[in-house]
Design an enzyme around this catalytic site. Structure first.
Site, PDB file in Angstrom:
ATOM      1  CE  LYS A 183      85.651 -28.807 -25.353  1.00  0.00           C
ATOM      2  NZ  LYS A 183      87.100 -28.944 -25.618  1.00  0.00           N
ATOM      3  CB  THR A 223      91.161 -25.323 -16.228  1.00  0.00           C
ATOM      4  OG1 THR A 223      91.440 -23.949 -16.579  1.00  0.00           O
ATOM      5  CG2 THR A 223      90.315 -25.353 -14.970  1.00  0.00           C
ATOM      6  N   GLY A 225      94.893 -27.433 -20.448  1.00  0.00           N
ATOM      7  CA  GLY A 225      94.894 -28.719 -21.128  1.00  0.00           C
ATOM      8  C   GLY A 225      93.606 -29.502 -21.034  1.00  0.00           C
ATOM      9  CB  THR A 226      90.222 -28.784 -19.638  1.00  0.00           C
ATOM     10  OG1 THR A 226      90.152 -27.492 -20.254  1.00  0.00           O
ATOM     11  CG2 THR A 226      90.564 -28.618 -18.176  1.00  0.00           C
ATOM     12  N   GLY A 227      90.744 -29.184 -22.706  1.00  0.00           N
ATOM     13  CA  GLY A 227      90.205 -29.536 -24.016  1.00  0.00           C
ATOM     14  C   GLY A 227      90.994 -30.633 -24.688  1.00  0.00           C
ATOM     15  CB  CYS A 228      94.650 -31.161 -25.072  1.00  0.00           C
ATOM     16  SG  CYS A 228      95.097 -29.577 -25.814  1.00  0.00           S
TER      17      CYS A 228
END
Length: 508
Positions: A183, A223, A225-228
């Site tokens: 990412k 932003t 929690g974007t990865g989760c």
């Protein structure tokens, strides 16, 4: 959709007491994508939008017990793994999944190491366990750039370009994952058009192929929690049976919209993204958008516009002629800028159909402007008189506000700024036309009333309202803060409409 038909995905992750990441974000994401979510909690965190101030690990044996309980009964079509904060937990998860090979074919691993607020979440001694125990059974690995640098033991900041990302993804695949989704959210890059873009790289280790996903960078602090969310959405798409490349595209799109349609107003730090956007959870609670917008206006403002003394003077024929003729001159100048705004809408349109529709509005305004000049001539006003009239400061303020909203915002911003004029004149026309108190015989302004009550104008109002509704679905969805922005735009444009009437009375 019946329960039997529901795809199932299990999330193995930590609990976020703030609700924006971890298990909470995963379940929201999977639910909004119509995937049945089961969960295994690995850690309990004490955190909010500002920081993580405590982590309490669940005993590894109990983590394994949760996995066994779910997979031995409910099963899973895909598994997302997030925060695993100790080597013991990592080994327990890996060992337990190996006991269910059929249900562990699509394991998505989000190597959670650093929170959005900058807190370190993965203990240093757990990194090696992650690499040795978990990555060999991983189907898709979804690190961000800083996490990739940690996994590859690179100096922070070593990955600087898409080429660096591709090389890093290829090296990460050597640890065992079949696919790498690296990412690029921490590495916004300049595109050819000068805008900043985020590029995510998908590497297929099975056939050594590459796939890039590029999106415009959204500058926002919300932003968390974007990865989760991305890894959960990816697991949900895999559970539905789509290909990895399509699942990555869909997951990235889900997160892109969730960031763009931020909820706002949650916490003082890095707020959560919007997991609700696929649910059409409207902040205007099922009402027509224009009705909901009007309900947010300060009390009496809309009445100040449509029941202004200038309008009442038109209704009873008592408005001074010099006020009306001055208004007519300024209204022509206004139409010029309104046509420019419609041209801007055509420019901002994304399809030929929308371009054509807005271009048709420009043509219609051009025809209306000629009819306006014809109408002016009946009042002894020539085209030269109109063009030689200095533009009022009120006119300038209004039209430049509309154009600025269109230039700096999206299509909904532009249309919301234009809406009070279209809708207000339509409402005034019908109201005065149908009001028995309106003077008809001998009223010099009766034909002005009739033109805004006419079917062609009223049809334009209906079309304008329908367009706003569609734009609301696309640009607002479940975003309360976006709805509030649109309401403020509409309110300011309404105030400027009131000032336009004031202009006619003051002859500024």
């Amino acid at each position: 959709m019946t329960f039997e038909a529901l795809p199932k995905a299990m999330t193995i992750a930590g609990s976020d007491s703030g609700g924006g990441a971890g298990i909470q974000a995963d379940i929201k994401t999977l639910t909004s994508l119509h995937v049945y979510a089961t969960s295994v909690i690995t850690s309990v965190t004490s955190q909010n939008t500002l920081c993580v101030d405590g982590i309490h690990d669940i005993p590894a044996e109990f983590v394994a017990k949760q996995i066994t309980a779910v997979l031995s009964d409910i099963g899973s079509d895909a598994i997302k793994i997030g925060m695993l904060s100790s080597a013991k937990i990592i080994k327990a998860v890996a060992d337990t999944l190996k006991q269910f090979p059929e249900q562990s074919r699509h394991v998505v691993v989000d190597p959670v190491m650093i929170s959005t607020s900058g807190s370190r979440l993965l203990a240093a001694d757990a990194i090696q366990a992650l690499v040795e125990e978990l990555l060999p059974i991983t189907y898709v690995l979804t690190p961000n750039v800083p996490e990739a640098e940690i996994l590859l033991d690179l100096t922070p900041g070593s990955i600087k370009s898409v080429k660096d990302m591709c090389e890093a993804a290829q090296r990460l695949a050597n640890f065992g994952p079949k696919f790498i989704l690296l990412k690029g959210g921490h590495l916004p890059l300049k595109a050819a058009n000068g805008k900043e873009q985020v590029v995510d790289v998908v590497y297929n280790a099975i056939n050594s192929s590459w796939h890039e996903i590029a999106n415009d960078y959204v500058d926002t602090k919300n932003t968390h929690g974007t990865g989760c969310t991305l890894s959960a959405a990816l697991a949900g798409e895999l559970a539905k049976g789509v290909s990895v490349e399509e699942a990555c595209e869909n997951a990235v799109t889900y997160v892109k919209i969730a960031i763009a349609q931020t909820l706002g107003g949650i916490g003082a730090g890095n707020g959560p993204i919007n997991h609700f956007h696929p649910l059409n959870w409207s902040p205007y609670q099922g009402k027509p958008l224009i009705v909901a917008i009007k309900e947010t206006l300060p009390e009496g403002l809309w009445a100040d516009f449509i029941d202004h003394p200038f309008v009442r003077g038109i209704a009873d024929g008592t408005l001074p002629v010099e006020s009306f003729t001055y208004y007519l001159k300024q209204d022509y100048l206004y139409l010029q800028h309104y046509a420019r705004a419609a041209s801007l809408a055509a420019f901002k349109s994304g399809t030929m159909e929308d371009i054509a529709a807005n271009a048709a509005i420009v043509v219609h305004i051009a025809k209306e402007s000629q009819l306006h000049l014809d109408y002016c001539s009946r009042w002894g006003i020539t085209k030269e008189d109109v063009l030689n009239t200095p533009e009022s400061v009120f006119n300038s303020a209004y039209t430049r506000y509309v154009l600025d909203k269109g230039a700096s915002g999206d299509m909904l911003d532009l249309k919301a700024a234009m809406a009070p004029c279209l809708l207000g004149y339509g409402e005034i026309g019908l109201k005065l036309f149908n009001d028995p108190e309106t003077k008809r015989e001998g009223n010099p302004y009766w034909d002005w009333i009739c033109q805004y009550a006419a079917d062609d104008y009223q049809q334009a109002v209906i079309s304008g309202i329908a367009e706003l509704e569609e734009l609301g679905k696309h640009f607002i969805s479940s975003s309360v803060s976006r709805f509030e922005e649109v309401c403020k735009t509409f309110e300011q444009a309404t105030r400027l409409e009131v000032m336009f009437w004031e202009m006619g009375q003051k002859l500024c």
